[in-house]
Design an enzyme around this catalytic site. Sequence first.
Site: not given
Length: 392
Positions: A92-95, A146, A196, A223, A273, A311, A313, A316, A342
């Site tokens: 991502d851009s860091g905005g 952005d 946005q 946003g 994300d 689960c 994983c 577990c 997990h």
Amino acid sequence: MTRFTVLKHDTTTRARLGLLLTRRGPVHTPAFMPVGTQATVKSLTPEEVRATGSEIILANTYHLLLRPGPAVFEAVGDLHTFMRWDGPILTDSGGFQVFSLAKLRTVSEQGVTFRSHIDGSLHELTPETVIDLQLVFGSDIIMPLDDVVGYGEPESRQVEAMQRTHRWLSRALDYFVARTMSSEPASRPLLFGIAQGGFRAERRRTSAEFVASLPLDGIAIGGLSVGEPKQELYALLQASLDPLPEDRPRYLMGVGAPEDLWRAVSLGVDLFDCVLPTRLARHGALFTENGRIDILAVRFKFQREPVDPCCDCYTCQHYSAAYLHHLFRAKELLAYRLATIHNLRFIQNQMARMRTAIAEGTFAQAMEAFLTRYGNAEAGYAGEPLLYEGER
């Protein structure tokens, strides 16, 4: 070359099964990207991240700019080489990080200047330098700069931020095309745009229409999840999604609670994300089929069974809830690793369940079953740690 294909639509919701092709491999959507803010998904090796079912991860331009810095990547190799992750990476851009972390930031038409939250050093990000940085990182999906606003900011500021985001996106697109025009289509990174619009549905639609009008590889919705009530988030998300075309992936930034993933997929989101699953894990808050639990609670001190018997994983399959309880009480580092494995596996199992349900035409029933079982238990959970500012 088609980089994204919708393979199937759910019949009763807007959920979609898709395939996104990147230069470092395919991503089956709906998909969740674990956050590797500083070139690491905290406490895990790349092999462990892959074993959770993750196909793509996210890293952050703001943090990588400050530490270790672009000179390191130019010297030792791109981000994939540096962290030994061979799959796709979105940066991502860091905005958002400038908005939430940076000291004494100044936003202008040129870009944003800010002082590092680490040492106070002065830096500048522009639509063009953000593209340059991500090309140095070797990012497979690049996000443009952005202008981010928080919930409750004045209407005039929300309008200004949306319009500036649009102008910055046009600059970023022109610069990206100039920088990558000699690359073969299959070998170039993808560029997404960010819609946005603040906290008005009509502006959300306007921004989404503008971003969709440009020749971009995907469309992100930014946003949101910045303090607004959940019902408002869903309404604004719906307004953002309505104008978007079918032929490009839709990425909802910064959302990762299990119930929100199911609901957003039902509205037509393809990519997500969020730092939430890994952040919660390090605080002992673990996802289970029956809701979120606090592993530090005394009731787990003598539990011989795993945290979630359902689960599959690594955690577990090998360790009891009593052992995790002990590790967290003793503040042993292994606690964070096992809990993170997990929570990420839980999220990736949910994404796989969504993909299967869409393919089988049973998404609505599967979502209702999950929300009924998980949501009722979740309502009783009291120990929700705050997110670290600057993480998604």
